[in-house]
Design a protein around this motif. Structure first.
Motif, PDB file in Angstrom:
ATOM      1  N   VAL A 232      59.037  53.711  50.546  1.00 14.51           N
ATOM      2  CA  VAL A 232      60.346  53.767  51.204  1.00 14.51           C
ATOM      3  C   VAL A 232      60.195  53.612  52.707  1.00 14.51           C
ATOM      4  O   VAL A 232      60.979  52.897  53.353  1.00 14.51           O
ATOM      5  CB  VAL A 232      61.059  55.086  50.857  1.00 14.51           C
ATOM      6  N   MET A 233      59.191  54.241  53.268  1.00 14.03           N
ATOM      7  CA  MET A 233      58.966  54.162  54.712  1.00 14.03           C
ATOM      8  C   MET A 233      58.774  52.719  55.154  1.00 14.03           C
ATOM      9  O   MET A 233      59.338  52.286  56.171  1.00 14.03           O
ATOM     10  CB  MET A 233      57.748  55.005  55.086  1.00 14.03           C
ATOM     11  N   ARG A 234      58.013  51.972  54.395  1.00 16.49           N
ATOM     12  CA  ARG A 234      57.781  50.565  54.759  1.00 16.49           C
ATOM     13  C   ARG A 234      59.076  49.764  54.694  1.00 16.49           C
ATOM     14  O   ARG A 234      59.373  48.974  55.609  1.00 16.49           O
ATOM     15  CB  ARG A 234      56.723  49.949  53.834  1.00 16.49           C
ATOM     16  N   GLU A 235      59.849  49.928  53.626  1.00 19.73           N
ATOM     17  CA  GLU A 235      61.102  49.188  53.484  1.00 19.73           C
ATOM     18  C   GLU A 235      62.105  49.605  54.557  1.00 19.73           C
ATOM     19  O   GLU A 235      62.767  48.758  55.167  1.00 19.73           O
ATOM     20  CB  GLU A 235      61.688  49.432  52.088  1.00 19.73           C
ATOM     21  N   TRP A 281      59.341  65.553  59.949  1.00 16.80           N
ATOM     22  CA  TRP A 281      60.220  64.491  60.432  1.00 16.80           C
ATOM     23  C   TRP A 281      59.562  63.538  61.430  1.00 16.80           C
ATOM     24  O   TRP A 281      60.145  62.504  61.759  1.00 16.80           O
ATOM     25  CB  TRP A 281      61.450  65.097  61.100  1.00 16.80           C
ATOM     26  N   GLN A 282      58.392  63.882  61.918  1.00 11.25           N
ATOM     27  CA  GLN A 282      57.764  63.097  62.985  1.00 11.25           C
ATOM     28  C   GLN A 282      57.697  61.599  62.688  1.00 11.25           C
ATOM     29  O   GLN A 282      58.055  60.778  63.548  1.00 11.25           O
ATOM     30  CB  GLN A 282      56.368  63.664  63.265  1.00 11.25           C
ATOM     31  N   THR A 287      59.486  56.858  64.886  1.00 10.67           N
ATOM     32  CA  THR A 287      59.666  55.427  64.592  1.00 10.67           C
ATOM     33  C   THR A 287      61.020  54.952  65.084  1.00 10.67           C
ATOM     34  O   THR A 287      61.141  53.869  65.677  1.00 10.67           O
ATOM     35  CB  THR A 287      59.533  55.171  63.081  1.00 10.67           C
ATOM     36  N   CYS A 288      62.051  55.749  64.864  1.00  7.85           N
ATOM     37  CA  CYS A 288      63.394  55.386  65.339  1.00  7.85           C
ATOM     38  C   CYS A 288      63.417  55.226  66.851  1.00  7.85           C
ATOM     39  O   CYS A 288      63.982  54.254  67.387  1.00  7.85           O
ATOM     40  CB  CYS A 288      64.397  56.458  64.923  1.00  7.85           C
ATOM     41  N   ILE A 289      62.819  56.181  67.558  1.00  7.21           N
ATOM     42  CA  ILE A 289      62.817  56.118  69.023  1.00  7.21           C
ATOM     43  C   ILE A 289      62.017  54.918  69.510  1.00  7.21           C
ATOM     44  O   ILE A 289      62.401  54.239  70.472  1.00  7.21           O
ATOM     45  CB  ILE A 289      62.272  57.430  69.605  1.00  7.21           C
TER      46      ILE A 289
END
Length: 347
Positions: A232-235, A281-282, A287-289
């Motif tokens: 899921v993280m990759r997608e 959550w890291q 990744t978002c930031i």
């Protein structure tokens, strides 16, 4: 005996104040200004989160200077045309905002900006609804959100009234989204990571509309995605990278306390600490930031939805822990300035 973690007939976790009290922390950096960019207010058979409950959380020790209300089908009008019933929610929240603005309840300004509901499937016919909502908001209406988070698997559900599939790609919805730009309103979108290509197409089709993607883009971890966090993280990351390339999309960091994300903190004997939340959550937050930059990201509580898994103090302590190595201006954007800019707080 503590209440069951799930509220009856609701996809939201039940808030257990006795359980939340089992984990207490000192507030980190109590002077750091915070704008809570996303919370709800409601009175439902499954729980109550009204002005007193909201202000108790806001006043728990963090320096929350303002908050942004986001629609949740609260206090709709009982009578009148269906399309106009959501005006009642904005009328109600505007009253709470006025109550907070009196200063009698502390320096924080709750619900200073309002994101209401208008059915964008009305297309161009949504205009009278937008005008009524703006009037009801008395200058506080800043955006619109529709119920759009959809998945075919019944295990993936975050809304008591799930939407039909395909709304984000519907030409009528796109027409309604374009009207928001003409009324200086943004569009909040709550979508799962499986819908992010639809979000991308919508934002491309409406370049003049400001989009705010809620809850870190909705990476799933329940139902068919349980035990598949790396996949899921990759997608999710690939889709988020494509969206981040669009200049008209901002991002809310939070909403990670819902069971559809695969988190099970609510099943523990005691609530998680901020250190535990930050560790979990890291990968998502950082990744978002990295993708959007701190100037296009804002932290949110998503309370009371996320309150079923952790308390308000621990939540904001976790965000502070995650960003301690960042510069002062970057943190200022994440905790307050981005939300103030996007939702035009103070203007």
């Amino acid at each position: 005996m503590a209440d069951a973690p799930f509220a009856q007939s609701s996809p939201h976790l039940h808030v257990r104040e006795d359980w939340l009290a089992l984990t207490r922390e000192e507030v980190l950096e109590p002077d750091l200004p915070i704008v809570d960019a996303h919370h709800h207010v409601w009175d439902r058979a499954t729980g109550r989160y009204l002005f007193d409950e909201l202000m108790a959380d806001i006043g728990a020790g963090h320096n929350v200077i303002a908050s942004i209300f986001v629609q949740c089908r609260s206090m709709y009008r009982a009578d009148g045309p269906d399309r106009m019933k959501p005006v009642g929610e904005v009328e109600f929240i505007n009253g709470l905002a006025a109550q907070s603005a009196s200063g009698l309840y502390g320096p924080a300004r709750a619900c200073v900006a309002i994101v209401g509901f208008a059915d964008l499937m009305l297309g161009d016919e949504v205009v009278p609804v937008l005008e009524a909502l703006k009037h009801a908001g008395n200058g506080r209406l800043r955006g619109i959100r529709n119920t759009t988070a959809w998945h075919a698997d019944p295990a993936i559900r975050t809304n008591p009234v799930p939407p039909p599939p395909g709304m984000l790609a519907d030409p009528r919805f796109q027409a309604g989204a374009r009207q928001l730009a003409r009324h200086d309103l943004s569009l909040d979108i709550w979508a799962y990571h499986t819908q992010l290509d639809e979000v991308l197409a919508l934002a491309r089709a409406c370049p003049d509309t400001r989009f705010v993607l809620d809850h870190a883009g909705g990476p799933l971890g329940a139902g068919p995605y349980a035990g598949k966090r790396d996949e899921v993280m990759r997608e999710w990351e690939a889709a988020m990278r494509r969206i981040a390339a669009l200049p008209n999309v901002w991002l809310k960091l939070g909403g990670l306390g819902m069971p559809v994300g695969g988190w099970d903190f609510h099943l523990r004997a005691a609530p998680p600490t901020s250190a535990e939340l930050a560790q979990a959550w890291q990968p998502y937050v950082m990744t978002c930031i990295e993708l959007f930059g701190p100037q296009r990201c804002m932290f949110e509580s998503n309370f009371p939805v996320d309150k079923g898994m952790f308390g308000y103090v621990s939540l904001w302590n976790a965000f502070k822990r995650l960003t301690m190595a960042m510069s002062g201006p970057e943190r200022a954007s994440l905790f307050s300035a981005c939300a103030q800019e996007v939702y035009r707080i103070g203007r």
